[in-house]
Scaffold this active site. Structure first.
Site, PDB file in Angstrom:
ATOM      1  N   ASP A  21      10.862  -4.108  -2.824  1.00 30.89           N
ATOM      2  CA  ASP A  21      10.194  -3.285  -1.811  1.00 30.89           C
ATOM      3  C   ASP A  21      11.218  -2.648  -0.889  1.00 30.89           C
ATOM      4  O   ASP A  21      12.376  -2.409  -1.258  1.00 30.89           O
ATOM      5  CB  ASP A  21       9.168  -4.160  -1.061  1.00 30.89           C
ATOM      6  CG  ASP A  21       7.957  -3.386  -0.566  1.00 30.89           C
ATOM      7  OD1 ASP A  21       8.072  -2.753   0.495  1.00 30.89           O
ATOM      8  OD2 ASP A  21       6.904  -3.394  -1.241  1.00 30.89           O
ATOM      9  N   ASP A  22      10.823  -2.420   0.345  1.00 37.20           N
ATOM     10  CA  ASP A  22      11.620  -1.719   1.358  1.00 37.20           C
ATOM     11  C   ASP A  22      12.976  -2.399   1.585  1.00 37.20           C
ATOM     12  O   ASP A  22      13.111  -3.607   1.384  1.00 37.20           O
ATOM     13  CB  ASP A  22      10.795  -1.741   2.654  1.00 37.20           C
ATOM     14  CG  ASP A  22      11.217  -0.686   3.639  1.00 37.20           C
ATOM     15  OD1 ASP A  22      12.269  -0.080   3.443  1.00 37.20           O
ATOM     16  OD2 ASP A  22      10.468  -0.486   4.612  1.00 37.20           O
ATOM     17  N   TRP A  71      -6.156  -0.651   9.938  1.00 38.37           N
ATOM     18  CA  TRP A  71      -5.042  -1.255   9.219  1.00 38.37           C
ATOM     19  C   TRP A  71      -5.306  -2.768   9.122  1.00 38.37           C
ATOM     20  O   TRP A  71      -5.668  -3.402  10.106  1.00 38.37           O
ATOM     21  CB  TRP A  71      -3.719  -1.001   9.959  1.00 38.37           C
ATOM     22  CG  TRP A  71      -2.582  -1.715   9.290  1.00 38.37           C
ATOM     23  CD1 TRP A  71      -1.849  -1.277   8.233  1.00 38.37           C
ATOM     24  CD2 TRP A  71      -2.086  -3.016   9.611  1.00 38.37           C
ATOM     25  NE1 TRP A  71      -0.931  -2.227   7.867  1.00 38.37           N
ATOM     26  CE2 TRP A  71      -1.050  -3.305   8.698  1.00 38.37           C
ATOM     27  CE3 TRP A  71      -2.429  -3.976  10.571  1.00 38.37           C
ATOM     28  CZ2 TRP A  71      -0.343  -4.508   8.720  1.00 38.37           C
ATOM     29  CZ3 TRP A  71      -1.727  -5.168  10.592  1.00 38.37           C
ATOM     30  CH2 TRP A  71      -0.691  -5.426   9.676  1.00 38.37           C
ATOM     31  N   ASP A  85     -41.494  21.914 -15.726  1.00 44.72           N
ATOM     32  CA  ASP A  85     -42.176  21.726 -14.439  1.00 44.72           C
ATOM     33  C   ASP A  85     -41.363  22.225 -13.240  1.00 44.72           C
ATOM     34  O   ASP A  85     -41.906  22.434 -12.162  1.00 44.72           O
ATOM     35  CB  ASP A  85     -42.490  20.236 -14.211  1.00 44.72           C
ATOM     36  CG  ASP A  85     -43.658  19.778 -15.078  1.00 44.72           C
ATOM     37  OD1 ASP A  85     -44.318  20.657 -15.664  1.00 44.72           O
ATOM     38  OD2 ASP A  85     -43.882  18.564 -15.176  1.00 44.72           O
ATOM     39  N   CYS A 102       0.321   3.717  -1.879  1.00 43.88           N
ATOM     40  CA  CYS A 102       0.214   2.795  -0.744  1.00 43.88           C
ATOM     41  C   CYS A 102       0.367   3.624   0.512  1.00 43.88           C
ATOM     42  O   CYS A 102       1.142   4.581   0.530  1.00 43.88           O
ATOM     43  CB  CYS A 102       1.339   1.762  -0.863  1.00 43.88           C
ATOM     44  SG  CYS A 102       1.532   0.698   0.571  1.00 43.88           S
ATOM     45  N   ASP A 117      -2.559  -4.180   3.528  1.00 44.89           N
ATOM     46  CA  ASP A 117      -1.407  -5.043   3.810  1.00 44.89           C
ATOM     47  C   ASP A 117      -1.855  -6.460   4.132  1.00 44.89           C
ATOM     48  O   ASP A 117      -1.031  -7.372   4.232  1.00 44.89           O
ATOM     49  CB  ASP A 117      -0.623  -4.506   5.014  1.00 44.89           C
ATOM     50  CG  ASP A 117       0.355  -3.419   4.615  1.00 44.89           C
ATOM     51  OD1 ASP A 117       0.648  -3.295   3.410  1.00 44.89           O
ATOM     52  OD2 ASP A 117       0.827  -2.696   5.501  1.00 44.89           O
ATOM     53  N   LYS A 170       6.377   2.280  -6.211  1.00 46.06           N
ATOM     54  CA  LYS A 170       5.379   2.062  -5.159  1.00 46.06           C
ATOM     55  C   LYS A 170       5.629   3.150  -4.114  1.00 46.06           C
ATOM     56  O   LYS A 170       6.631   3.113  -3.408  1.00 46.06           O
ATOM     57  CB  LYS A 170       5.546   0.668  -4.547  1.00 46.06           C
ATOM     58  CG  LYS A 170       4.586   0.384  -3.401  1.00 46.06           C
ATOM     59  CD  LYS A 170       4.762  -1.039  -2.877  1.00 46.06           C
ATOM     60  CE  LYS A 170       3.959  -1.280  -1.611  1.00 46.06           C
ATOM     61  NZ  LYS A 170       4.246  -2.578  -1.007  1.00 46.06           N
ATOM     62  N   TRP A 171       4.747   4.117  -4.067  1.00 48.75           N
ATOM     63  CA  TRP A 171       4.911   5.311  -3.201  1.00 48.75           C
ATOM     64  C   TRP A 171       4.142   5.050  -1.906  1.00 48.75           C
ATOM     65  O   TRP A 171       2.916   5.071  -1.891  1.00 48.75           O
ATOM     66  CB  TRP A 171       4.364   6.535  -3.936  1.00 48.75           C
ATOM     67  CG  TRP A 171       4.485   7.839  -3.223  1.00 48.75           C
ATOM     68  CD1 TRP A 171       3.880   8.198  -2.049  1.00 48.75           C
ATOM     69  CD2 TRP A 171       5.237   8.983  -3.646  1.00 48.75           C
ATOM     70  NE1 TRP A 171       4.204   9.491  -1.728  1.00 48.75           N
ATOM     71  CE2 TRP A 171       5.035   9.996  -2.691  1.00 48.75           C
ATOM     72  CE3 TRP A 171       6.049   9.253  -4.750  1.00 48.75           C
ATOM     73  CZ2 TRP A 171       5.617  11.268  -2.795  1.00 48.75           C
ATOM     74  CZ3 TRP A 171       6.620  10.517  -4.860  1.00 48.75           C
ATOM     75  CH2 TRP A 171       6.413  11.508  -3.890  1.00 48.75           C
ATOM     76  N   ASP A 172       4.889   4.830  -0.846  1.00 53.06           N
ATOM     77  CA  ASP A 172       4.276   4.441   0.430  1.00 53.06           C
ATOM     78  C   ASP A 172       4.186   5.634   1.371  1.00 53.06           C
ATOM     79  O   ASP A 172       4.831   6.671   1.154  1.00 53.06           O
ATOM     80  CB  ASP A 172       5.126   3.317   1.052  1.00 53.06           C
ATOM     81  CG  ASP A 172       4.304   2.377   1.914  1.00 53.06           C
ATOM     82  OD1 ASP A 172       3.212   2.771   2.368  1.00 53.06           O
ATOM     83  OD2 ASP A 172       4.758   1.241   2.139  1.00 53.06           O
ATOM     84  N   ARG A 180       6.123   3.672  14.059  1.00 51.32           N
ATOM     85  CA  ARG A 180       7.047   2.861  13.265  1.00 51.32           C
ATOM     86  C   ARG A 180       8.416   3.547  13.207  1.00 51.32           C
ATOM     87  O   ARG A 180       9.065   3.559  12.179  1.00 51.32           O
ATOM     88  CB  ARG A 180       6.514   2.619  11.857  1.00 51.32           C
ATOM     89  CG  ARG A 180       6.961   1.287  11.271  1.00 51.32           C
ATOM     90  CD  ARG A 180       6.675   1.166   9.788  1.00 51.32           C
ATOM     91  NE  ARG A 180       6.969  -0.190   9.324  1.00 51.32           N
ATOM     92  CZ  ARG A 180       7.259  -0.503   8.081  1.00 51.32           C
ATOM     93  NH1 ARG A 180       7.306   0.431   7.146  1.00 51.32           N
ATOM     94  NH2 ARG A 180       7.509  -1.743   7.742  1.00 51.32           N
TER      95      ARG A 180
HETATM   96  C1  GLA Z   1       4.036  -0.779   4.307  1.00 46.43           C
HETATM   97  C2  GLA Z   1       3.399  -1.273   3.033  1.00 46.43           C
HETATM   98  C3  GLA Z   1       3.895  -2.671   2.722  1.00 46.43           C
HETATM   99  C4  GLA Z   1       5.401  -2.665   2.628  1.00 46.43           C
HETATM  100  C5  GLA Z   1       6.011  -2.078   3.888  1.00 46.43           C
HETATM  101  C6  GLA Z   1       7.497  -1.883   3.743  1.00 46.43           C
HETATM  102  O1  GLA Z   1       3.593  -1.486   5.405  1.00 46.43           O
HETATM  103  O2  GLA Z   1       2.011  -1.229   3.132  1.00 46.43           O
HETATM  104  O3  GLA Z   1       3.320  -3.145   1.534  1.00 46.43           O
HETATM  105  O4  GLA Z   1       5.785  -1.917   1.504  1.00 46.43           O
HETATM  106  O5  GLA Z   1       5.448  -0.824   4.216  1.00 46.43           O
HETATM  107  O6  GLA Z   1       8.071  -1.340   4.865  1.00 46.43           O
END
Ligand code: GLA
Length: 694
Positions: A335-336, A170, A42, A493, A515, A445-447, A412
């Site tokens: 983390d950081d 954010w 068709d 991230c 976050d 965790k690659w931000d 930042r």
């Molecule tokens: C960002 C990330 C958080 C944390 C901070 C560290 O804001 O989203 O989860 O890892 O950085 O500085």
């Protein structure tokens, strides 16, 4: 056969859908149908006629991939400028090739050396189709590509569609919007360098569909850079959508002989939003996610960020790790704050060496302890960034995007590295590779914590291609790292959910959707993410954050976080024995329910925007299911109401406990009559585990 080809008409057939296109006698790609299956014989290509002197045939007809040029005035998918200054395209059909499940239609400009190939892949059983476009310069001079969408769609009905997307920020990602397009245009886009927190690189179009009813059309772009979803509706009621890389500040000079593949788009039709989501979740797990972890349940993770901030030390992390291990946590992530002179967010980014004051005996002391406690170890990095106060920046100030005569805007306190430079790419790769090679690290965790600015890139002859090249460079580095370290999991991230798209899901195993770890806000964020994002890819932390003035209980916070890849992020040092016991209980329960949550079919039974979220995850054989009810507060006025389930087998009898009572009910009763409940008060939650009794 997923592809039926007949006389320049190509029918792409999935389990429930026909997507039909053709090529007409003038060489135009024509869109013919997207919807329910019809008899293949068709389908036909309607004649293309000028409507009047102001509305050309080319402008009016439904094309599969429009190009700028001639009498085409509406948004078009492709725009280029040729070396002699000609800014118009005239494509002609060159040929088709197809297999059982792939179709390639190739077009060539009638005069200039440009080829555009439309690629389609049909995932018949998955009910999904993928498409992308390859542009090729077949000549000896560059061709400047100024816009190259990945896909163009025409929606079938003439009535106005509603478009579901997000309008977030954010901390408030994935907040759904639903906007009717009566006329003109609707645009959802990012111009920040990543896909960002605001809009999402997809569309869901419908005409009043509900969660489980009504036809919805959905398409998602697998790309983490600047994107644009542009929907338009004309006077004749035709709704068209372009989806692809944003043409904002974009240009890509195709060198002689060079090809450019646009990022892919995947699309499907669903019965209600829920139907579309389930199709896309299953498809993402089986075809989009990187292979190694796609089919495996993701571990319960502890992340120290909200507990320690930048104040990390070997001893402090070990104290947290000891408690976390006792709760049943499987992966401990620091983390950081562990590297360079990173004592706050003013310094250190770029210097990816362990801070010797904080770790006098090196990183392995902590990793060894974490491993001895029976957990894997993971670590945070933000490799695309540099603080001006860092050794890296002092050595290579030219490595950040910049213009010599413009200020460098910091956000930042950091700048974005020019990831299009090969020396920067090598540096970033080497830093992370060194970390992974030297230590027993199982998780990255690659931000990526700020949008681009001052996007000068002197290394590029065509700096406007940086938007695309940056994103590709990140993907390529992650892919290279994965190849060298296949046992390492990667999380994407970007200040929370700034890069939580399907492009990320092609290279990372999971994303950090926000976050904002307030469980009440999270109810909406998570449901919004779940429109296209599978639960297993969504990291979800239980933390100490709670709505001010009306806190929710720890149990409630678990009930929310157990609906993704459960993680903990609170300061465990402050937890008393009762709280630790609560954590143990839910982590152990989560491990039992994890296969259901991470691999089951999701039913969003109550919309979190109503203040009550109710989500159910059903195993494919319908013998087992987990359902989570969360309502931070229900008013005194509320009456008894039925709690309805979904996705079950009508005949099967299920046993489960709810609010302290044991039930044994048929699937039919649970889905059509429901269990009467009275929801009143604060922190209402239920974690319901349904099991087939017979
Ligand atoms: C960002 C990330 C958080 C944390 C901070 C560290 O804001 O989203 O989860 O890892 O950085 O500085």
């Amino acid at each position: 056969m997923a592809i039926i080809a007949q006389d320049h008409i190509y029918i792409l057939e999935t389990a429930r859908t026909h997507y039909v296109l053709g090529v007409d006698e003038n060489g135009f790609s024509r869109h013919l149908h997207w919807g329910k299956k019809c008899a293949p014989g068709d389908y036909e290509i309607p004649p293309a006629e000028d409507e009047n002197s102001n509305h050309s045939a080319c402008d009016a007809m439904q094309q599969e991939y429009t190009v700028f040029g001639g009498t085409m005035y509406r948004p078009s998918a492709l725009k280029v400028t040729f070396a002699d200054g000609c800014r118009e395209l005239e494509l002609d059909f060159f040929g088709a090739s197809y297999t059982d499940d792939t179709l390639v239609l190739t077009f060539r400009d009638r005069f200039y050396p440009l080829e555009a190939a439309l690629h389609y892949t049909v995932y018949e059983a998955d009910d999904v189709i993928g498409r992308f476009v390859t542009l090729k310069n077949t000549g000896s001079q560059p061709v400047a590509v100024q816009a190259a969408a990945s896909a163009e769609f025409t929606l079938p009905a003439r009535e106005p569609y509603r478009f579901c997307n997000t309008n977030g920020a954010w901390g408030g990602e994935n907040r759904r919007t639903d906007t009717q397009l009566d006329g003109g245009e609707l645009v959802f886009e990012s111009r920040k360098g990543t896909s960002g927190h605001t809009a999402s690189p997809y569309f869901i179009a419908h005409r009043g569909a509900g969660e489980e009813s009504g036809e919805v059309f959905g398409a998602v772009l697998a790309y983490s850079g600047n994107f644009k979803v542009q929907a338009s509706r004309d006077l004749y009621g035709v709704t068209r959508v372009l989806l692809g890389m944003n043409d904002f500040d974009f240009r890509y000079d195709l060198a002689p002989g060079e090809s450019l593949d646009t990022p892919p788009v995947f699309f499907a039709r669903g019965e209600g939003f829920g139907g579309l989501s389930r199709t896309m979740h299953a498809f993402a797990v089986s075809h989009i996610l990187p292979g190694h972890f796609a089919g495996r349940p993701l571990p319960v993770l502890y992340n120290s960020w909200e507990a320690t901030g930048f104040d990390v030390s070997a001893q402090g992390q070990m104290r947290l790790a000891e408690i976390a291990a006792g709760l049943g946590v499987e992966l401990f992530v620091m983390d950081d704050g562990w590297f360079g002179e990173r004592h706050n967010d003013h310094a250190g980014l770029g210097d990816w060496t362990v801070n010797a004051q904080k770790f006098p005996n090196g990183l392995d002391e902590l990793i060894g302890r974490v491993n001895a406690l029976g957990m894997d170890f993971g670590i945070w990095v933000e490799p695309e960034m540099v603080n001006p106060d860092s050794d890296l920046f002092r050595a290579h100030p030219d490595w950040a995007y910049h213009y010599p005569h413009r200020r460098a805007d910091e956000l930042r306190n950091q700048l974005v590295l020019n990831m299009t430079r090969s020396d920067v790419q090598e540096y970033v790769f080497a830093c992370v590779d060194r970390l992974l090679s030297a230590h027993n690290i199982c998780y990255i965790k690659w931000d990526m914590n700020r949008p681009f600015s001052q996007t000068g890139a002197e290394n590029l002859a065509c700096p406007q291609s940086l938007w695309y090249r940056h994103t590709r460079a990140v993907y390529a580095i992650v892919d290279r790292l994965r190849k060298r370290h296949p046992h390492v999991q990667f999380e994407s991230c970007a200040s929370g959910g700034g890069r939580s798209d399907w492009g990320a899901l092609m290279h990372f195993d999971e994303v950090w959707p926000s976050d904002n770890t307030d469980a009440v806000d999270r109810m909406q964020i998570q449901q919004g993410y779940s429109l296209f994002g599978p639960a297993k890819t969504m990291r979800a932390w239980v933390t100490d954050i709670s709505p001010v003035g009306r806190p929710v209980s720890l149990d409630f916070r678990f009930a929310v976080a157990m609906q993704g890849a459960l993680s903990l992020g609170g300061n465990l040092l402050n937890y008393d024995e009762a709280m630790l016991q609560t954590c143990r209980k839910y982590i152990s329960l989560y491990k039992e329910l994890r296969p259901l949550v991470q691999f089951g079919d999701l039913y969003r039974l109550r919309d979190a925007r109503s203040g009550i979220a109710f989500n159910q995850y059903v195993r494919a054989d319908k013998k087992e299911s987990a359902a989570f009810l969360t309502a931070p507060y229900c008013g005194f006025y509320r009456k008894q109401e039925p709690l309805m389930f979904a996705g079950l087998d009508e005949e099967t009898v299920y046993t489960f406990e709810l609010f302290g009572k044991t039930y044994e009910k048929s699937g039919a009763y649970l889905m059509h009559a429901g269990i009467p409940v009275r929801l009143r008060g604060d922190s209402i939650f239920a974690v319901i585990h349904l099991r087939a009794a017979n």
